[in-house]
Design an enzyme around this catalytic site. Structure first.
Site, PDB file in Angstrom:
ATOM      1  N   ASP A  82      -0.235   0.139  -5.344  1.00 33.24           N
ATOM      2  CA  ASP A  82      -1.319   0.905  -4.736  1.00 33.24           C
ATOM      3  C   ASP A  82      -2.513   0.948  -5.685  1.00 33.24           C
ATOM      4  O   ASP A  82      -2.334   0.889  -6.910  1.00 33.24           O
ATOM      5  CB  ASP A  82      -0.888   2.340  -4.400  1.00 33.24           C
ATOM      6  CG  ASP A  82      -1.700   2.924  -3.248  1.00 33.24           C
ATOM      7  OD1 ASP A  82      -1.269   2.793  -2.086  1.00 33.24           O
ATOM      8  OD2 ASP A  82      -2.796   3.467  -3.506  1.00 33.24           O
ATOM      9  N   GLY A  93       4.650   6.886  -1.485  1.00 33.17           N
ATOM     10  CA  GLY A  93       5.955   6.249  -1.450  1.00 33.17           C
ATOM     11  C   GLY A  93       6.924   6.658  -0.375  1.00 33.17           C
ATOM     12  O   GLY A  93       8.117   6.382  -0.501  1.00 33.17           O
ATOM     13  N   GLY A  94       6.471   7.264   0.719  1.00 34.29           N
ATOM     14  CA  GLY A  94       7.401   7.661   1.778  1.00 34.29           C
ATOM     15  C   GLY A  94       8.184   6.484   2.343  1.00 34.29           C
ATOM     16  O   GLY A  94       9.408   6.537   2.473  1.00 34.29           O
ATOM     17  N   LYS A  95       7.482   5.406   2.656  1.00 34.87           N
ATOM     18  CA  LYS A  95       8.157   4.229   3.205  1.00 34.87           C
ATOM     19  C   LYS A  95       8.883   3.459   2.107  1.00 34.87           C
ATOM     20  O   LYS A  95       9.901   2.810   2.365  1.00 34.87           O
ATOM     21  CB  LYS A  95       7.154   3.347   3.936  1.00 34.87           C
ATOM     22  CG  LYS A  95       6.528   4.027   5.144  1.00 34.87           C
ATOM     23  CD  LYS A  95       5.477   3.171   5.799  1.00 34.87           C
ATOM     24  CE  LYS A  95       4.761   3.958   6.891  1.00 34.87           C
ATOM     25  NZ  LYS A  95       3.914   5.044   6.340  1.00 34.87           N
ATOM     26  N   CYS A 103       0.873  -1.182   0.000  1.00 36.95           N
ATOM     27  CA  CYS A 103       0.000   0.000   0.000  1.00 36.95           C
ATOM     28  C   CYS A 103       0.907   1.228   0.000  1.00 36.95           C
ATOM     29  O   CYS A 103       0.974   1.972   0.979  1.00 36.95           O
ATOM     30  CB  CYS A 103      -0.930   0.003   1.200  1.00 36.95           C
ATOM     31  SG  CYS A 103      -1.945  -1.483   1.362  1.00 36.95           S
ATOM     32  N   ALA A 104       1.601   1.436  -1.103  1.00 35.92           N
ATOM     33  CA  ALA A 104       2.712   2.397  -1.142  1.00 35.92           C
ATOM     34  C   ALA A 104       2.267   3.848  -1.059  1.00 35.92           C
ATOM     35  O   ALA A 104       3.002   4.702  -0.573  1.00 35.92           O
ATOM     36  CB  ALA A 104       3.543   2.173  -2.405  1.00 35.92           C
ATOM     37  N   CYS A 154      -1.441   3.711  11.111  1.00 33.63           N
ATOM     38  CA  CYS A 154      -1.232   4.910  11.925  1.00 33.63           C
ATOM     39  C   CYS A 154      -2.509   5.167  12.723  1.00 33.63           C
ATOM     40  O   CYS A 154      -3.032   6.276  12.756  1.00 33.63           O
ATOM     41  CB  CYS A 154      -0.836   6.115  11.076  1.00 33.63           C
ATOM     42  SG  CYS A 154      -1.894   6.434   9.664  1.00 33.63           S
ATOM     43  N   ASP A 182       1.191  -1.278   4.809  1.00 33.90           N
ATOM     44  CA  ASP A 182       0.856  -0.068   5.570  1.00 33.90           C
ATOM     45  C   ASP A 182      -0.607   0.216   5.245  1.00 33.90           C
ATOM     46  O   ASP A 182      -0.931   0.975   4.348  1.00 33.90           O
ATOM     47  CB  ASP A 182       1.769   1.084   5.142  1.00 33.90           C
ATOM     48  CG  ASP A 182       1.514   2.346   5.934  1.00 33.90           C
ATOM     49  OD1 ASP A 182       0.867   2.256   7.005  1.00 33.90           O
ATOM     50  OD2 ASP A 182       1.941   3.423   5.491  1.00 33.90           O
TER      51      ASP A 182
END
Length: 438
Positions: free
Chosen positions: A278, A258-260, A254-255, A378, A325
């Site tokens: 995604d 793309g931070g992670k 679940c990009a 989160c 994520d």
């Protein structure tokens, strides 16, 4: 969803105040109407607050940078105090709410706040500022919808729930992740010190830097060169829980933007193959420029129709590591998105739970024997976190790896990665590391 409402002015009656020069601290006319437009649209809780700001700023070209900063600060402070603010300042006009917000949260005088109002507005503000406050419910005292407060009390004691909501009601710090492909953290810290930018190394993430206050980063050479990325320390730890290594096959299921993905790619030292999946094509498109800036060439973005896209079949059982994520309520990010607690509901969380488990099951198919599957959110709600992992483990085929075993050097304890602004100073994150049983 159409959030691009036309900008309007909120008229006031003519009064002698029209002839008075603006008092010190009074907003500009554009700044005043920009704030009220933002509050008016935000008050519907149908659109993310940051998108509302972007839309209003785009339409109101006459706003200065100072206007924009004031609007953002005051409107977000108002959202953080939304439950009690509405009780303290009952009114049917958004103009009066704007005036009260400027005075209470904008740090300006009564005269400055009321300048673009009229004598009736000033009298109303005086009455409300001196009125006896009613007794607030525990949920209202914690600026929290009742359904959310009930859930927090059910999963922890009152002192813990209270401390968590109070911590989530403060603005978040400004965290950066150093891209180890292009820079070292000590070098970045030295450059910030030379520029008199107050920054320090994060205590948990070995790649993180925390700034004392936000700064305009978009044109800074450290950002444009790809040496740093904006990323909360908790989010950095989630990528480190994945533990990706050189030459592996890894998927960020679940990009999003793309931070992670970028953090994982740097951990892989730009080797192996990293898939970024995604279902939101618009968000995924933002990854391309970020990859180029970061100097990553091992990332393969792929837009999926659903979590069960037929193109995933060729990757079943081949991944060393998969990060999920998962889409969630986002309630762990209330410091940055204070409107989220009012945009979510019991029903939306329940709908999210079914989606979270289905995505985790689909992503798990890609993991090879002995490979690692990381599920993260989160969120601060057990039903989005432990409950999903427990339901997944009952299906068999995977076992839990204690987070403390993987992140011992980062000071993490326990079976799960559970981060909180109270104890860790970062957003509320949850993650579980799972291993496919050979």
């Amino acid at each position: 969803m159409n959030y691009e409402q036309p900008i309007q002015e909120y008229p006031r009656r003519r009064s002698p105040i029209d002839e008075i020069p603006p008092p010190q601290g009074a907003p500009t006319k554009a700044g005043f109407h920009g704030l009220i437009n933002c509050m008016d649209i935000m008050n519907t809780f149908t659109v993310p607050a940051d998108r509302v700001l972007s839309n209003v700023f785009r339409q109101m070209r006459s706003l200065t940078s100072r206007d924009r900063a004031k609007i953002a600060d005051v409107s977000f402070a108002w959202l953080r105090a939304y439950a009690t603010f509405g009780e303290r300042f009952p009114t049917s006009t958004m103009r009066r709410w704007g005036i009260a917000a400027l005075h209470v949260h904008g740090g300006i005088s009564r005269e400055a706040a009321c300048y673009w109002g009229n004598s009736g507005d000033a009298k109303w503000l005086d009455e409300r500022m001196t009125a006896t406050e009613r007794e607030f419910t525990p949920a209202q005292k914690h600026e929290c919808p009742q359904w959310l407060w009930d859930r927090l009390i059910a999963q922890s004691a009152y002192p813990q729930a209270s401390a968590l909501m109070k911590a989530l009601n403060f603005p978040a710090p400004f965290d950066l992740r150093v891209n180890t492909l292009k820079a070292k953290r000590d070098d970045v810290l030295r450059q910030f010190a030379a520029e008199a930018i107050d920054a320090e190394a994060t205590t948990m993430s070995a790649y993180g830097i925390r700034l004392r206050r936000p700064m305009p980063l978009a044109k800074h050479d450290l950002f444009t060169s790809g040496a740093v990325e904006v990323q909360d320390e908790g989010s950095q730890l989630l990528a480190q829980l994945v533990g990706a290594k050189r030459g592996e096959m890894v998927a960020d299921f679940c990009a999003g933007a793309g931070g992670k993905t970028l953090a994982i790619g740097a951990m892989m030292t730009n080797t192996g193959r990293l898939y970024a999946f995604d279902v939101d094509e618009g968000r995924l498109k933002k990854l391309g420029p970020r990859m180029s800036r970061a100097g990553l060439s091992n990332v393969q973005p792929m837009h999926l129709d659903t979590e069960n896209d037929s193109r995933l079949r060729k990757l079943v059982g081949k991944m060393d590591r998969v990060l999920v994520d998962a889409p969630c309520s986002g309630l762990g990010t209330l410091r940055r998105n204070p409107d989220l607690k009012w945009r979510q509901s019991e029903q939306s969380v329940a709908e999210m739970n079914a989606k979270q488990l289905n995505i985790l099951i689909a992503a798990a198919r890609l993991v090879k024997d002995g490979g690692r599957l990381v599920y993260g959110t989160c969120s601060i709600l057990r039903e989005e976190n432990e409950a999903i992992v427990e339901a997944f483990l009952k299906r068999g085929g995977f076992k839990l790896i204690p987070a403390a075993q993987i992140l011992q050097a980062q000071g993490i304890t326990g079976d799960y990665l559970q981060l909180s602004p109270v104890t860790h100073g970062c957003d509320g994150f949850f993650a579980a590391a799972l291993e496919r049983i050979a």
